[in-house]
Design a protein around this motif. Structure first.
Motif, mmCIF file in Angstrom:
data_model
loop_
_atom_site.group_PDB
_atom_site.id
_atom_site.type_symbol
_atom_site.label_atom_id
_atom_site.label_comp_id
_atom_site.label_asym_id
_atom_site.label_seq_id
_atom_site.Cartn_x
_atom_site.Cartn_y
_atom_site.Cartn_z
ATOM 1 N N LYS A 1 26.888 4.867 50.889
ATOM 2 C CA LYS A 1 27.265 4.405 49.557
ATOM 3 C C LYS A 1 26.451 3.169 49.205
ATOM 4 O O LYS A 1 26.365 2.213 49.989
ATOM 5 N N TYR B 1 25.889 0.368 45.973
ATOM 6 C CA TYR B 1 26.228 -0.137 44.638
ATOM 7 C C TYR B 1 24.991 -0.878 44.124
ATOM 8 O O TYR B 1 24.640 -1.919 44.677
ATOM 9 N N GLN C 1 38.437 3.831 50.727
ATOM 10 C CA GLN C 1 38.555 4.352 49.359
ATOM 11 C C GLN C 1 37.804 5.678 49.187
ATOM 12 O O GLN C 1 38.185 6.505 48.364
ATOM 13 N N LEU D 1 40.120 8.232 50.547
ATOM 14 C CA LEU D 1 41.205 8.480 49.591
ATOM 15 C C LEU D 1 40.694 9.090 48.282
ATOM 16 O O LEU D 1 41.469 9.370 47.377
ATOM 17 N N GLN D 2 39.388 9.234 48.193
ATOM 18 C CA GLN D 2 38.719 9.875 47.058
ATOM 19 C C GLN D 2 38.905 9.125 45.739
ATOM 20 O O GLN D 2 39.020 9.743 44.673
ATOM 21 N N ILE D 3 38.945 7.807 45.826
ATOM 22 C CA ILE D 3 38.872 7.035 44.586
ATOM 23 C C ILE D 3 37.490 6.397 44.442
ATOM 24 O O ILE D 3 37.216 5.711 43.479
ATOM 25 N N ILE D 4 36.633 6.638 45.443
ATOM 26 C CA ILE D 4 35.207 6.305 45.322
ATOM 27 C C ILE D 4 34.418 7.544 45.741
ATOM 28 O O ILE D 4 34.772 8.212 46.719
ATOM 29 N N THR D 5 33.377 7.841 44.986
ATOM 30 C CA THR D 5 32.515 8.980 45.319
ATOM 31 C C THR D 5 31.336 8.483 46.150
ATOM 32 O O THR D 5 30.635 7.560 45.722
ATOM 33 N N ARG E 1 40.675 18.369 47.635
ATOM 34 C CA ARG E 1 41.306 17.061 47.419
ATOM 35 C C ARG E 1 42.835 17.121 47.473
ATOM 36 O O ARG E 1 43.469 16.359 48.206
ATOM 37 N N PHE F 1 48.772 6.375 52.338
ATOM 38 C CA PHE F 1 48.018 5.124 52.390
ATOM 39 C C PHE F 1 48.922 3.953 52.021
ATOM 40 O O PHE F 1 49.792 4.093 51.172
#
Lengths: 305, 265
Positions: free
Chosen positions: A11, A13, A47, A50-54, A71, A80
């Motif tokens: 990942k 950013y 995250q 938890l699939q709140i970030i790709t 999902r 969580f």
């Protein structure tokens, strides 16, 4: 069978590489400690799970399923809790738990009642979430996380803000849940003693990379230095000269010599002190712990360096 | 899609709604105050003639316009506010780490929104009847498609605004409350399209609201349902709804890529 398999997770950013292709697994019933300084990539990893970030690359399999293609199935079987995520503030604890129970398809209120009792939180049920102290909130968040009887639990600092006695109770409950239901857990904490107590294996992250992955015991062996404290009967006036002569690096304060040395050197130091005729009142030798490993990694980036 | 998750979000909204004074004000107070103020102004301008000749057309058109407009505003705000209340309380992450899907959240918000719209409609209709002897149900069965088309556009706009809120955080929340007022002057809510300058007509006609309010006035004036207006509104609704859903999906995906969901505040 592994409950969680993370392979080459990446990942970025903008230009900041948060994760540089990390891979790890969690076995069935394993409690994995997930440690690292701030900005190491722990939160990003959690995250993504938890699939709140790709993620930008890599794959995650949970319960043998491709997590991103399944999902709903995957999230239904995990849960969580975090000290940094809140409940619905204007709703009571009971209303919050009822909504989350329904979200996970938990029928009725029996499970909520049981968990409130188990966590000694029955007196909180009519309180608005916004009025809870941080310790009470943490307890309710853990109850929320157990509503769906998860097979994989992600615990992000579950005992932060708790009084020591409540934190101890929380750990006992988590250990009991782990023992009886064999739940796999990913556990982050800044309390190294807690990680040593709870986790069978620990991963250290630094700058988006896994720099250590082993049992707490083996990890502490990576730090060779022990802390030796020698308390003398009298003020050891000639000690600086003695230390210089024997090339021992140490500090003296209040009749006490503080030395950090490798395990093998300690008998030699003590032998030399006895031989020189120093009257020793007390000796303390502290083995390295995870705190030392953490500090070393935070300073240097890896246990290998 | 799972019914129990939709029910959970409905329950969540009801728990939230029943103890939120601002939300009750949105449903009851503001529509009532707006209706009272505009109704009395219109009656005054008409020389105090509450029920006299011509009052059905002028007062009725105003009250019909206000009623439908309040329903639109209510429904438009509902989706965005549903998300905003969870962003404000920093609990949105707890929802999205559960198996809940966006479709389930939106459907639940729409269903709760419909209940609120019905309450608002009943209160406004009763008030129009008692204060001004205007019966909104004069529109008869044509009221149903008009309101349905109005709500679909409101939800499409709500999805678009929620997408913007997801992307830019609560800095953009003013849109949830104010976007409808940007449209109000040009979509012929209280006056016919012909009053507006001709260069605005193409812009106005690009919104389903213009066709709905023009259609409502046609029903009140002639008793006939202007089928063309309904078709135009329906066609435009489809376009806006598809765009709203696409934009929302795009922004949500963008927020997940940038890792902003847990940082929304």
């Amino acid at each position: 069978m592994n409950v969680l398999e993370v392979n080459n997770l990446q990942k970025t950013y903008n230009i900041f590489e948060a994760l540089k292709g990390i891979s790890f697994v969690i076995g069935k019933g394993e409690i994995l400690g997930f440690l690292g300084p701030n900005g190491a990539g722990k939160t990003t990893t959690i995250q993504i799970l938890l699939q709140i970030i790709t993620p930008d690359g890599g794959d995650v399999h949970i319960f043998g399923l491709d997590a991103f293609k399944n999902r709903e199935d995957v999230l239904q079987r995990m849960n969580f809790t975090s000290a940094y995520v809140h409940l619905f503030g204007s709703l009571t604890v009971w209303e919050n738990l009822k909504v989350f129970a329904m979200l996970y398809g938990v029928q009725g209120t029996k499970r909520i009642t049981k968990l409130l009792k188990e966590f000694e939180a029955e007196d909180l049920k009519d309180k608005k979430a916004v009025t809870l102290s941080s310790g009470q909130l943490t307890r309710v968040m853990v109850i929320k996380a157990l509503l769906n009887e998860p097979e994989l639990l992600l615990l992000d600092e579950p005992t932060s803000s708790l009084d020591p006695d409540i934190a101890e109770k929380m750990r006992e409950i988590l250990k009991e849940i782990h023992r009886t239901r064999n739940i796999s857990m990913l556990y982050t904490s800044h309390n190294m003693a807690e990680i040593e107590e709870m986790c069978s294996r620990v991963i250290f992250l630094s700058h988006g990379e896994i720099v250590a992955n082993d049992t707490p015991k083996k990890l502490t062996r990576l730090i060779p230095n022990h802390k030796l404290r020698v308390l003398f009967d009298d003020d050891p006036k000639e000690l600086p000269a003695f230390l210089k002569k024997h090339s021992i690096k140490g500090k003296i304060s209040d009749r006490t010599l503080h030395v950090t040395a490798e395990n093998e050197e300690i008998p030699n130091i003590l032998g030399a002190l006895f031989k020189a005729g120093y009257k020793i009142h007390d000796i303390t030798i502290e083995e390295p712990d995870l705190e030392d490993v953490f500090l070393k990694i935070a300073r240097e980036g890896s246990t290998e360096k | 899609m799972k019914l129990h998750r939709i029910n959970a979000i409905i329950l969540h909204h009801i728990y939230f709604w029943k103890k939120s004074v601002p939300r009750w004000l949105d449903i009851l107070y503001w529509p009532v105050v707006t209706l009272a103020v505009w109704g009395f102004i219109t009656t005054y301008l008409q020389g105090g003639d509450f029920q006299g000749k011509g009052s059905v057309t002028i007062v009725g058109m105003f009250l019909g316009g206000i009623t439908l407009w309040m329903l639109f505003q209510r429904a438009q705000q509902d989706i965005a506010i549903s998300y905003l209340q969870d962003i404000w309380s920093r609990s949105i992450v707890n929802l999205y780490v559960s198996p809940l899907t966006n479709a389930e959240f939106i459907i639940a918000s729409i269903l709760v929104g419909i209940i609120k719209v019905v309450i608002t409609l009943v209160v406004m209709a009763l008030m129009s009847w008692f204060l001004y002897a205007f019966n909104i149900f004069t529109l008869g069965f044509s009221l149903v498609p008009f309101i349905a088309l109005l709500l679909v556009f409101a939800w499409a706009l709500g999805l678009f605004i929620t997408g913007v809120v997801f992307r830019f955080g609560t800095d953009a929340q003013v849109l949830a409350f104010g976007a409808s007022f940007v449209l109000q002057p040009i979509v012929a809510v209280f006056y016919p399209l012909s009053i507006l300058p001709s260069w605005i007509h193409p812009i106005a006609l690009a919104f389903p609201l213009t066709h709905i309010f023009e259609g409502m006035r046609a029903v009140l004036a002639t008793g006939q349902i202007p089928v063309d207006a309904l078709w135009w509104a329906a066609g435009l609704d489809v376009v806006y709804l598809l765009f709203g859903a696409w934009f929302f999906g795009k922004m949500f995906s963008n927020v997940k890529t940038k890792g902003l969901l847990a940082k929304l505040e």
